[in-house]
Design a protein around this motif. Structure first.
Motif, short mmCIF file in Angstrom:
data_model
loop_
_atom_site.label_atom_id
_atom_site.label_comp_id
_atom_site.label_asym_id
_atom_site.label_seq_id
_atom_site.Cartn_x
_atom_site.Cartn_y
_atom_site.Cartn_z
N LEU A 1 -67.84 -19.82 4.41
CA LEU A 1 -66.91 -18.65 4.74
C LEU A 1 -65.52 -19.06 4.29
CD1 LEU A 1 -68.35 -17.01 7.60
CD2 LEU A 1 -68.43 -16.40 5.44
N ASN A 2 -65.16 -20.09 4.77
CA ASN A 2 -63.73 -20.73 4.57
C ASN A 2 -63.24 -21.07 3.30
OD1 ASN A 2 -63.09 -20.32 7.38
ND2 ASN A 2 -63.70 -22.32 8.04
N ASN A 3 -64.40 -21.72 2.38
CA ASN A 3 -64.15 -22.05 1.09
C ASN A 3 -64.33 -20.91 -0.03
OD1 ASN A 3 -63.66 -24.68 1.90
ND2 ASN A 3 -65.62 -25.02 1.85
N GLY A 4 -64.72 -19.82 0.45
CA GLY A 4 -64.70 -18.59 -0.37
C GLY A 4 -63.79 -17.71 -0.25
N ASP A 5 -64.10 -16.49 -1.15
CA ASP A 5 -62.67 -15.51 -1.01
C ASP A 5 -62.68 -14.62 0.18
OD1 ASP A 5 -61.32 -13.45 -1.65
OD2 ASP A 5 -62.56 -12.32 -2.94
N LYS A 6 -61.50 -15.03 0.85
CA LYS A 6 -61.43 -14.53 2.25
C LYS A 6 -61.20 -13.17 2.32
CE LYS A 6 -59.96 -18.86 4.55
NZ LYS A 6 -60.39 -19.70 3.44
N PHE A 7 -60.81 -12.61 1.20
CA PHE A 7 -60.52 -11.14 0.88
C PHE A 7 -61.71 -10.01 0.80
CE2 PHE A 7 -56.73 -13.41 0.67
CZ PHE A 7 -56.02 -13.05 1.90
N TYR A 8 -63.13 -10.74 0.65
CA TYR A 8 -64.25 -9.74 0.19
C TYR A 8 -64.48 -8.82 1.52
CZ TYR A 8 -67.56 -12.67 2.60
OH TYR A 8 -68.22 -13.54 3.71
N GLU A 9 -65.15 -7.76 1.33
CA GLU A 9 -65.08 -6.81 2.22
C GLU A 9 -66.07 -7.25 3.50
OE1 GLU A 9 -66.68 -2.18 2.99
OE2 GLU A 9 -66.71 -3.22 1.04
N GLY A 10 -66.97 -8.16 3.56
CA GLY A 10 -67.83 -8.44 4.70
C GLY A 10 -67.23 -9.63 5.25
N TYR A 11 -66.08 -10.37 4.62
CA TYR A 11 -65.49 -11.61 5.59
C TYR A 11 -65.59 -11.49 7.03
CZ TYR A 11 -62.53 -15.55 6.44
OH TYR A 11 -62.04 -16.67 6.80
N PHE B 1 -62.43 -10.19 14.97
CA PHE B 1 -63.19 -10.22 13.82
C PHE B 1 -63.80 -8.64 13.52
CE2 PHE B 1 -63.21 -14.94 14.15
CZ PHE B 1 -62.32 -15.04 13.56
N LYS B 2 -64.60 -8.08 14.39
CA LYS B 2 -65.04 -6.82 14.35
C LYS B 2 -64.03 -5.96 14.12
CE LYS B 2 -69.40 -7.34 16.61
NZ LYS B 2 -70.49 -6.85 17.48
N VAL B 3 -62.89 -5.97 14.81
CA VAL B 3 -61.87 -4.77 14.64
C VAL B 3 -61.54 -4.97 13.21
CG1 VAL B 3 -59.59 -4.41 15.47
CG2 VAL B 3 -61.18 -4.75 17.26
N TYR B 4 -61.03 -6.13 12.63
CA TYR B 4 -60.47 -6.43 11.36
C TYR B 4 -61.31 -5.89 10.38
CZ TYR B 4 -57.35 -9.99 13.62
OH TYR B 4 -56.61 -10.60 14.33
N HIS B 5 -62.80 -6.17 10.55
CA HIS B 5 -63.65 -5.63 9.67
C HIS B 5 -63.63 -4.00 9.70
CE1 HIS B 5 -67.43 -5.20 7.37
NE2 HIS B 5 -67.96 -4.24 8.37
N ASN B 6 -63.80 -3.66 10.87
CA ASN B 6 -63.83 -2.08 11.07
C ASN B 6 -62.60 -1.43 10.37
OD1 ASN B 6 -66.14 -1.97 12.06
ND2 ASN B 6 -65.64 -2.12 14.12
N LEU B 7 -61.13 -2.07 10.56
CA LEU B 7 -60.03 -1.46 9.87
C LEU B 7 -60.19 -1.55 8.32
CD1 LEU B 7 -57.36 -2.94 12.35
CD2 LEU B 7 -57.88 -0.55 11.99
N ILE B 8 -60.60 -2.76 7.83
CA ILE B 8 -60.87 -2.64 6.56
C ILE B 8 -61.54 -1.84 5.83
CG2 ILE B 8 -61.36 -4.15 4.66
CD1 ILE B 8 -60.45 -6.62 6.13
N SER B 9 -62.72 -1.39 6.53
CA SER B 9 -63.72 -0.60 6.29
C SER B 9 -63.04 0.84 6.16
CB SER B 9 -64.88 -0.76 6.87
OG SER B 9 -65.72 -1.87 6.85
N LEU B 10 -62.35 1.32 7.22
CA LEU B 10 -61.85 2.60 7.33
C LEU B 10 -60.73 2.59 6.40
CD1 LEU B 10 -61.44 4.97 9.32
CD2 LEU B 10 -59.62 3.67 10.61
#
Length: 195
Positions: free
Chosen positions: A131-141, A175-184
């Motif tokens: 996770l830390n070495n990949g793309d931190k901006f993909y939707e499911g990060y 992290f759940k809040v961040y994910h939900n905001l990005i999805s929204l």
């Protein structure tokens, strides 16, 4: 009548490489202990790729499988069912194999129940590094980060004390809040035409 159309529908979607893998799966005692299902597949395989020959009738296939036995609808139905089930298993395994990060999570979940701290820590760090070495901006990060922290929380809950792990609960929530905001935002952007 022709054999189960669901079975043919699935087998028609398999390319040459997938047919080989399917045959390997059929020959694996871990997935299949029915040698007659292997025989049925080998008989059907002669009619690839179309699988629309009039010879693909239950009684014709039966004669090839059991030349000296009288046709038994129940036995044939069970063989077709078994081959259909195994073809679904093949697709399930292909789907599983394509989900690289999810495979690592499944392994970590399994390790939790084995109560091995060394195994857990090794697998946890491996996923964390991915996770830390990949793309931190993909939707499911952030979703993956939340799941990872939750699995650590679950492991500690099952095997130790949670008294010093309040920060984990906060991380999971954030992290759940961040994910939900990005999805929204992504959903909203799709609807109004930003993306």
């Amino acid at each position: 009548t022709m054999l189960n159309s669901t079975l043919f529908e699935i087998l028609r979607t398999f390319d040459k490489e997938e047919l080989k893998k399917f045959e390997d799966l059929l020959n694996s005692p871990f997935y299949n202990k029915n040698s007659n299902a292997i025989k049925l597949f080998k008989t059907i395989k002669k009619y690839f790729p179309e699988l629309n020959s009039p010879d693909l009738k239950r009684d014709n296939l039966w004669k090839e499988l059991y030349p000296e036995k009288e046709f038994n609808y129940g036995v044939m139905k069970n063989l077709v069912y078994e081959l259909t089930r195994l073809s679904y298993k093949m697709m399930e395994l292909q789907s599983y194999e394509s989900k690289l990060i999810e495979k690592e999570f499944y392994l970590l979940e399994n390790i939790i129940y084995r109560s091995s701290e060394k195994l857990f820590n090794t697998q946890y760090k491996l996923i964390e590094n991915i996770l830390n070495n990949g793309d931190k901006f993909y939707e499911g990060y952030f979703k993956h980060l939340s799941e990872l922290k939750f699995l650590k929380y679950d492991y500690i809950y099952r095997n130790k004390s949670l008294t010093k792990e309040k920060s984990l609960a906060i991380d999971i929530s954030e992290f759940k809040v961040y994910h939900n905001l990005i999805s929204l935002f992504k959903s909203y952007g799709t609807v109004v035409g930003f993306f």
